[in-house]
Design an enzyme around this catalytic site. Structure first.
Site, PDB file in Angstrom:
ATOM      1  CB  CYS B 118      -0.907   0.006   1.230  1.00 47.40           C
ATOM      2  SG  CYS B 118      -1.857   1.524   1.377  1.00 47.40           S
ATOM      3  CB  SER B 122      -0.268   1.034   6.739  1.00 47.09           C
ATOM      4  OG  SER B 122      -1.278   1.625   7.533  1.00 47.09           O
TER       5      SER B 122
END
Lengths: 92, 213
Positions: B118, B122
């Site tokens: 990502c 996150s």
């Protein structure tokens, strides 16, 4: 109009401020719709708790060699989720 | 000798480096969180037990959940089809409470390897894998996983053959991803429970492979 998987698309190069989910490294890049994920509320409004319209979200597949000209394996791919308003449908 | 560091005064007598204490002032948002939590408790909207139960629920989620999903997919072809078609429904079918999470499972095969990252924050399938490892949230992993993923994989001990296609998945929006690793050879006689023990957290992120039987 919902785009079909396999459609060639280009990511817009605009640079608005705010909670943007389109990574910079993909702006201006060309890819192919991998699948249609459906309607989702636009995070660019949702993040600020103001009314958020729904937008069609796509998974778009890019070739590594297109994103990074010096890619170790140009045929490798990168998939990312892109909202419809970031897709330039007239400029494949 | 690992503990023979007497010439380094930044090490503790036990030979380990000192870690900086977090005794600075609270940040604005930490103060806000404490104030709101205490107000909610004071007004009877929440109890401390409810807050603790929620923390426990978050801590209870572990990669074992994801491993059970993977092992089921290895042994039940119809389930595997459903998992790849709609990861959220397949996880719910196994009884996992994944809330509103939209799960996409991506399959490693003989010629394809998948890696999850990502880059923007996150995003991680916490309901199935628990809390993400610290490195998953670092700027280094987030940038290098899309810029030079094969080099990152080599550092994790995964050296992909040149003719394997690597597919990197950047969780930029509403989906969360889990890798369905390839079932290791020599596991034909193993039970689903035994297979689940081979499935590591990293193999479901794509930075690792399942353990050998």
């Amino acid at each position: 109009m919902t785009l079909s998987p396999g459609t060639k698309v280009r990511i817009k190069t605009m640079s608005p401020l705010g909670h943007i989910r389109t990574p910079h490294y993909l702006r201006g890049k060309t890819g192919v719709v991998e699948r249609v994920l459906g309607p989702f509320k636009n995070p660019e409004q949702l993040a600020y708790m103001v009314p958020a319209p729904t937008r069609t979200l796509y998974r778009v597949r890019f070739e590594m060699g297109h994103i990074w000209p010096d890619a170790e394996a140009p045929q490798d791919t990168l998939d990312a989720e892109i909202y419809e308003h970031w897709i330039d449908q007239d400029a494949p | 000798m690992p503990h023979d560091h007497h010439d380094h005064d930044h090490l503790s007598p036990s030979g380990h480096p000192y870690r900086k204490d977090n005794d600075g002032a609270l940040t604005y948002w930490q103060t806000m969180e404490i104030a709101i939590r205490e107000l909610m408790v004071e007004k009877g909207e929440l109890t401390p037990a409810q807050i603790q139960a929620q923390i426990d629920a978050m801590d209870d989620r572990s990669p074992a959940n994801g491993a059970a999903v993977v092992a089921r997919a290895w042994t039940d072809p119809d389930f595997k089809t459903r998992l790849l078609d709609n990861g959220s429904d397949a996880a719910r079918e196994m009884g996992f409470d994944i809330g509103p999470m939209h799960l996409v499972a991506v399959e490693n095969t003989a010629d394809t390897h998948n890696l999850i990252v990502c880059t923007l924050c996150s995003c991680y399938p916490r309901n199935l894998l628990g809390l993400p490892p610290d490195w998953y949230k670092t700027r280094e992993y987030r940038s290098r996983a899309v810029r030079e993923p094969r080099a990152v994989l080599r550092e994790f001990g995964v050296d992909l053959p040149a003719n394997t296609t690597l597919r990197v998945h950047d969780s930029t929006a509403d989906m969360r991803y889990i890798v369905l690793p390839a079932r290791p050879d020599g596991t034909e006689d193993m039970t689903t429970e035994q297979l689940a023990d081979l499935v590591t957290r990293d193999s479901m992120i794509g930075t690792g492979l399942p353990k050998a039987p």
